[in-house]
Enzyme design. Structure first.
Site, mmCIF file in Angstrom:
data_model
loop_
_atom_site.group_PDB
_atom_site.id
_atom_site.type_symbol
_atom_site.label_atom_id
_atom_site.label_comp_id
_atom_site.label_asym_id
_atom_site.label_seq_id
_atom_site.Cartn_x
_atom_site.Cartn_y
_atom_site.Cartn_z
ATOM 1 N N ASP A 158 0.861 -1.176 0.000
ATOM 2 C CA ASP A 158 0.000 0.000 0.000
ATOM 3 C C ASP A 158 0.907 1.239 0.000
ATOM 4 O OD1 ASP A 158 -2.314 1.579 0.312
ATOM 5 O OD2 ASP A 158 -2.035 1.621 2.485
ATOM 6 N N ASP A 167 -0.292 5.226 0.771
ATOM 7 C CA ASP A 167 -0.630 6.175 1.840
ATOM 8 C C ASP A 167 -0.620 5.467 3.187
ATOM 9 O OD1 ASP A 167 -1.791 8.760 0.352
ATOM 10 O OD2 ASP A 167 -2.631 7.022 -0.673
ATOM 11 N N LYS A 199 -9.015 -2.669 -3.122
ATOM 12 C CA LYS A 199 -8.782 -3.585 -1.995
ATOM 13 C C LYS A 199 -9.926 -3.506 -1.010
ATOM 14 C CE LYS A 199 -5.001 -1.265 -1.257
ATOM 15 N NZ LYS A 199 -3.777 -0.720 -0.638
#
Lengths: 292, 292
Positions: free
Chosen positions: B30, B32, B210
């Protein structure tokens, strides 16, 4: 209590209609979608309400609409041909002020909502603030979400920031998904904004309006006899559910958000409680009333 | 697959850390909250990613962020000290375009979202429109909701109007409740807007990001060996859930939305799947790596 196998009042005999009319003393009615849509009275609704009054029924207007104070609701009703006084109106803007005053709330409200709530808060001496350009206001002790057509991302953000403090109350007027409209246009209701703030705050709001506990308690405190009370509405998951939970009789009209197709879907999918009786629109009652 | 009773990697022996590093060939991460927050790199994250690359791991950046096209993500990563090429980036703006192209969509998209999606759509020849002043556009065949800091009531209303037609597709990039932020500020994520549109449209969106099915299928089609893939994220209900559903190993870092307190709550309330291993931040891995 009127108990009959007839759910479509239009198929009832004159005797059954009379029995129905004799079975309640108090009429609670929703407004948008039952009495009017926007600023247009639904044909026959005012005559039906006046008829209820004429035959001695006690009347309350129970609306999840939070955009107006009670006197403005009464004025609107009167302009559209209804008889209504402020004391007969129970709106969610009023419920918010009544609730906060009742718990002795002395802090400030962050309001994501319209003027109706602001004015009802003011009337009970509770201060409020909006999104503004400034930092968080340390005096804020509650976030109130009502209908707000000027909703914005900064408003959501500020609500979520206040709600990060567990002590901050989170109150919503109602969770109606849509407003009743004529035609194919869909008009998002307060529920749209409440679900948004619930998502970013990761909290659940205390909802005061129909069909939730606070409005039920409020109505129960008014000394109604549930078995002799009729709730009229256009929405199964608010009006009819309120009625069922309170032990009232229920009448669904199909002049608002619920079409006959949608009612069939609710029946099949068990999405919400079903009404005792159904009419296309409230005004259709009059033609069914036996001549006296 | 690394199987150990150790969930806090900082408590692992040098041997266990080496075993962990040997247990995967591919790293999905991921962005952020793991690599950066806003425009600030999280200390040590770039070094850790460069270390993975140095020891031969294949790398993909899997982000639910829909605001940028892949080349802009790559540029941002590079500016913050990471090595990244466009082909290594899987963002939800790209997924939307990939999905619609894949199903042969030829109508127009009503976009409640930012430029990233608009540009990815353009790149695959799909037209889009926004709220505008005009009436409904009869060519619209899909509503796409992504992150939009200029969200407004009319935008919600128009989305709901298009979605009243059952033929109109309803697609969301992701449902992340919040963005990771340093400090006490809460920044509403795309989930806030998706839940709002779901409420007023009374429909559920097909969510592509996701941890939902489409991104899982996409990753599976990339020829990864799930047992030798590590998913790194800062959120249990997206990153870790994706990893668990795909059969990847999972590493949660506490530098984004999930605090240690929140992780404990997730564990107790079983709100989301738990990660295999945890680190305060990705950069902490380097000090644990045994000298080679």
């Amino acid at each position: 209590m009127f108990k009959s196998s007839v759910t479509n009042l239009q198929e009832a005999t004159a005797e059954q209609v009379q029995e129905f009319l004799n079975s309640f003393d108090t009429v609670l009615t929703d407004c948008d979608g039952v009495l009017w849509i926007d600023n247009n009275s639904i044909p026959g609704a005012a005559d039906a309400m006046n008829f209820f009054r004429k035959i001695g029924k006690k009347i309350f207007f129970v609306t999840n609409n939070s955009t107006k104070i009670r006197t403005d609701f009464a004025s609107k009703a009167q302009q559209l041909g209804f008889t209504a006084t402020q004391d007969e109106i129970l709106s969610t803007a009023y419920l918010v002020a009544h609730y906060l005053k009742g718990i002795g709330f002395t802090k400030k409200v962050y309001l994501l909502g319209s003027n109706g709530i602001a004015e009802e808060l003011k009337a009970v001496g509770i201060r409020h603030t909006g999104v503004g350009p400034s930092d968080l206001d340390s005096e804020v002790g509650a976030v109130v979400v009502g209908f707000d057509e000027h909703v914005s991302y900064p408003k959501f953000m500020k609500a979520a920031c206040y709600l990060a403090s567990e002590e901050c109350l989170f109150i919503a007027t109602n969770t109606d998904e849509r407003f009743p409209k004529s035609g194919s246009i869909v008009v998002p209701g307060t529920g749209t904004l409440v679900r948004a703030v619930e998502t970013c705050s990761e909290r659940k709001a205390l909802v005061l309006g129909k069909p939730h506990a606070y409005v039920r308690k409020f109505l129960e405190s008014c000394g109604l006899n549930p078995a002799r009370t009729l709730m009229i509405g256009d929405r199964c998951n608010t009006d009819i559910e309120l009625g069922v939970r309170c032990g009232f009789q229920t009448l669904l009209v199909l002049s608002g958000v619920t079409s006959i197709k949608e009612l069939e879907k609710i029946r099949l999918e068990k999405k919400a409680p079903l009404p005792d009786v159904v009419l296309p629109k409230l005004g259709d009652l009059l033609s069914l009333v036996p001549p006296s």
